[in-house]
Scaffold this motif. Structure first.
Motif, PDB file in Angstrom:
ATOM      1  N   TRP A  22       0.080   4.922  -5.932  1.00  0.00           N
ATOM      2  CA  TRP A  22       0.276   4.214  -4.804  1.00  0.00           C
ATOM      3  C   TRP A  22       1.241   3.205  -4.950  1.00  0.00           C
ATOM      4  N   GLN A  60       3.956   2.342  -2.227  1.00  0.00           N
ATOM      5  CA  GLN A  60       3.951   3.267  -0.818  1.00  0.00           C
ATOM      6  C   GLN A  60       4.758   2.726   0.427  1.00  0.00           C
ATOM      7  N   HIS A 114      -4.440  -0.692  -2.632  1.00  0.00           N
ATOM      8  CA  HIS A 114      -3.241   0.384  -2.462  1.00  0.00           C
ATOM      9  C   HIS A 114      -1.913  -0.586  -1.870  1.00  0.00           C
ATOM     10  N   VAL A 132       3.727   8.227  -0.010  1.00  0.00           N
ATOM     11  CA  VAL A 132       3.144   8.006  -1.587  1.00  0.00           C
ATOM     12  C   VAL A 132       3.678   9.082  -2.502  1.00  0.00           C
TER      13      VAL A 132
END
Length: 358
Positions: A254, A257, A329, A134
């Motif tokens: 995020w 990611q 996320h 991240v």
């Protein structure tokens, strides 16, 4: 290399002891991650079974595993390895095949094959944690507004300062494409073409002169803490430890990611195969995977573990918001594709190194 040699030597030294009934050698990554495994897996496993667990740390457990396989001298029982290594070694016949039907069901009876998140079960390995690469930033550096997206990482005018990136094609090219507007579900399709690779390098060109390159997981939080960079990519668990464990003024982005997972595998010819399988089954049940999240911000590989994830070991920090597998996320996340990298890693690494030197 030194730590690998130490780990290999340590394994050899433990081999004779571990041949005795009631012991199992587990080779993992050390540090805070190992602590989480000792607390969540090893201590309760020993308490329940009486089997002693010997933990051996390595920079990358696949390295001593490959060396032992090639030497025909297996001294480890369970290895915590990445997916690509698990697939390759399984294809080579070096690992024990694992039947999902033999793994513990979820508390409500859901079979393991349905309870593990997609990709968490391979023919010869079972995942324990999902983790993410991240972006994190020092939130004292942007008083006029904080960055929120992967594109912001590349905006040196609005968000000035140096950037920390890993010296790796696999860990940088995807981010460049995400920042350039490529949807997460089209990243591998793009990277499979010369035009897509060229697009990624063109985006990286825009910040190349402002990048501090890192090679070890401990470096990104340290680069931020030392003020050498204002933003860096790195492993979410490392940033969490710095933020919550050490009180650093960091914030994680995020967006985009890159998700990966670690897996437990048992080599054929391990000294304690029955104890090894007992450990693998125990460590990957619903409760144990949820318990690990008490010590590190990595997501359990079972769906049924999510509801059991509670607070950090400090007793106050809720862990769910820090998990890479938190639904909030994952909307723009990219899941690692080990088959893709098996086909393209060598050529892309060669291009990446040439680009770095250019």
């Amino acid at each position: 290399m030194k730590s690998i040699l130490i780990a290999t030597t340590a394994l050899a030294g433990l081999a004779s002891a571990a041949l005795a009934e009631g012991e199992v050698n587990v080779v993992s990554w050390g540090g805070a991650y190992e602590v989480s495994q000792v607390e969540a897996y090893n201590k309760p496993f020993t308490a329940e079974t009486g089997i002693k667990v010997n933990m051996i740390a390595a920079d990358n457990p696949a390295t001593p595993l490959k060396a032992q396989v090639e030497a025909g001298n297996i001294t480890g029982d369970v290895f915590d390895i990445e997916v690509s290594d698990a697939i390759r070694l399984c294809d080579e016949g070096a690992l024990v095949e694992i039947n999902p039907a033999d793994l513990p069901a979820a508390p409500d009876g859901t079979p393991a094959a349905e309870d593990f998140i997609d990709g968490a079960l391979q023919d010869c390995a079972v995942a324990n944690i999902f983790w993410g690469t991240v972006i994190a930033y020092d939130n004292t550096k942007f008083p006029d507004g904080a960055p929120t997206t992967a594109a912001d990482f590349f905006d040196l005018e609005k968000y000035p300062g140096k950037r920390g990136l890993p010296k790796s094609a696999k860990r940088t090219l995807y981010l460049a494409l995400i920042a350039d507007g490529v949807p997460a579900d089209q990243i591998y399709e793009k990277l499979a073409t010369p035009e897509g690779v060229a697009q990624a390098f063109a985006k990286l060109d825009t910040i190349k002169d402002s990048v501090v390159w890192w090679e070890a997981g401990a470096q990104p939080p340290q680069l931020l803490a030392d003020g050498e960079v204002t933003m860096a990519t790195g492993y979410n668990g490392r940033f969490f430890d710095a933020m919550v464990g050490e009180g650093k003024p960091f914030t994680i982005i995020w967006d985009g990611q890159y998700m990966d997972l670690d897996m437990f595998a048992i080599p054929k010819g391990s000294p304690n195969p029955e104890a090894a399988m007992a450990y693998l089954k125990f460590a990957t049940d619903t409760q144990r995977l949820a318990d690990q999240a008490k010590y590190i911000a990595y997501g359990p590989s079972r769906k049924s573990s999510a509801a059991l994830v509670g607070k950090y070991k400090d007793g106050t920090t809720d862990m769910a918001p820090h998990m890479p597998t938190n639904p909030d996320h994952m909307t723009t996340s990219i899941m690692d594709d080990p088959e893709f990298w098996a086909d393209h890693d060598a050529e892309m690494s060669e291009q990446f190194n040439a680009w770095l030197a250019g």
